[in-house]
Design an enzyme around this catalytic site. Sequence first.
Site, PDB file in Angstrom:
ATOM      1  CG  HIS A 127      -4.597  -3.841 -10.126  1.00  0.00           C
ATOM      2  ND1 HIS A 127      -3.901  -5.408  -9.912  1.00  0.00           N
ATOM      3  CD2 HIS A 127      -3.829  -3.350 -10.544  1.00  0.00           C
ATOM      4  CE1 HIS A 127      -2.755  -4.972 -10.409  1.00  0.00           C
ATOM      5  NE2 HIS A 127      -2.645  -3.862 -10.912  1.00  0.00           N
ATOM      6  CD  GLU A 201      -4.773  -7.986  -8.306  1.00  0.00           C
ATOM      7  OE1 GLU A 201      -5.692  -7.614  -8.761  1.00  0.00           O
ATOM      8  OE2 GLU A 201      -3.455  -7.518  -8.424  1.00  0.00           O
ATOM      9  CB  SER A 207       9.909 -13.918 -13.629  1.00  0.00           C
ATOM     10  OG  SER A 207       9.651 -12.908 -13.167  1.00  0.00           O
TER      11      SER A 207
END
Length: 302
Positions: A127, A201, A207
């Site tokens: 981001h 990230e 999961s």
Amino acid sequence: MSEKASVSDRVVAAGFAAGWKVVPLLPERPTAAVFRFMADRVWSRRGKSVRRLESNLARVTGLEAGGREMRALSRAGMRSYFRYFHEVFRLPSMRTEEIVRRTHVIGAEHVHDNVAAGRGVVLALPHMGNWDQAGAWLVGVGHPFTTVAERLRPESLFRRYVAFREGLGMEVLPLTGGDGHNFGTLAARVRKGGVVCLPAERDLTKSGIEVRFFGATTKVPAGPPLLAVQTGAALLPAIVYFVGDDWGIHIHEEVPVPAEGTRQEKAAAVAQSLTDVFEKGIAEHPEDWHMMQRLWLEDLRR
């Protein structure tokens, strides 16, 4: 959701609606100055988001959270973050030629060559900078793509964001609340030689894959590594940042998939290699990393 949160959500949604309607009608420099002023106001109040940004940047830079150098960096970070929103409101009215001209790209051939060879591409990015502008550039140079978007509150804001991104040429799948087949859809796109772009990230599911990131453990989304492992698509890390009034994108070489190991072992190795590239890019442009949430596992447990 509480009534107070609902009111707050509606105010935010109304602000975004007004931004998309009004900001493109006004001169760019004065509105940019207003967004910098708002960034400085938020920064000076040292709310939770600013303190979290400084805590995250402390891991990246080694600077002391709250120290003079960190304060300067976090102020630049908030200005970068608010610049992103200013540009989001202006992007729909910008000409594609201008977006392409003002985007300075390293490694574009990694996308062009794979697509020309009929091989799918997964672009994975942290981001940083203006990822929507980077997407507009990618569409502008001939590579429309599919992405997945976090479901925002309220629903009206999520729909506006989807419409905004679709207007730039993206196919947008909701992270939650869709048909539950996002991975299958993404795999189908790259198997046909298409392009997929995914933030990679910060894990928003349960999961994720554990990796070492700036010396501590966090989890990253499993989707990008698994797409590379299961489909043979080229996984390309992309670092997005600001260059003066323009934009920069560094598309790195393909992250290799190990020849040996189980699917889970291969995905874990790919995830770590991908994260290693992110580390370098974030360390080079820390002011453009917009991470104002808890990220590392030890922070999440507090």
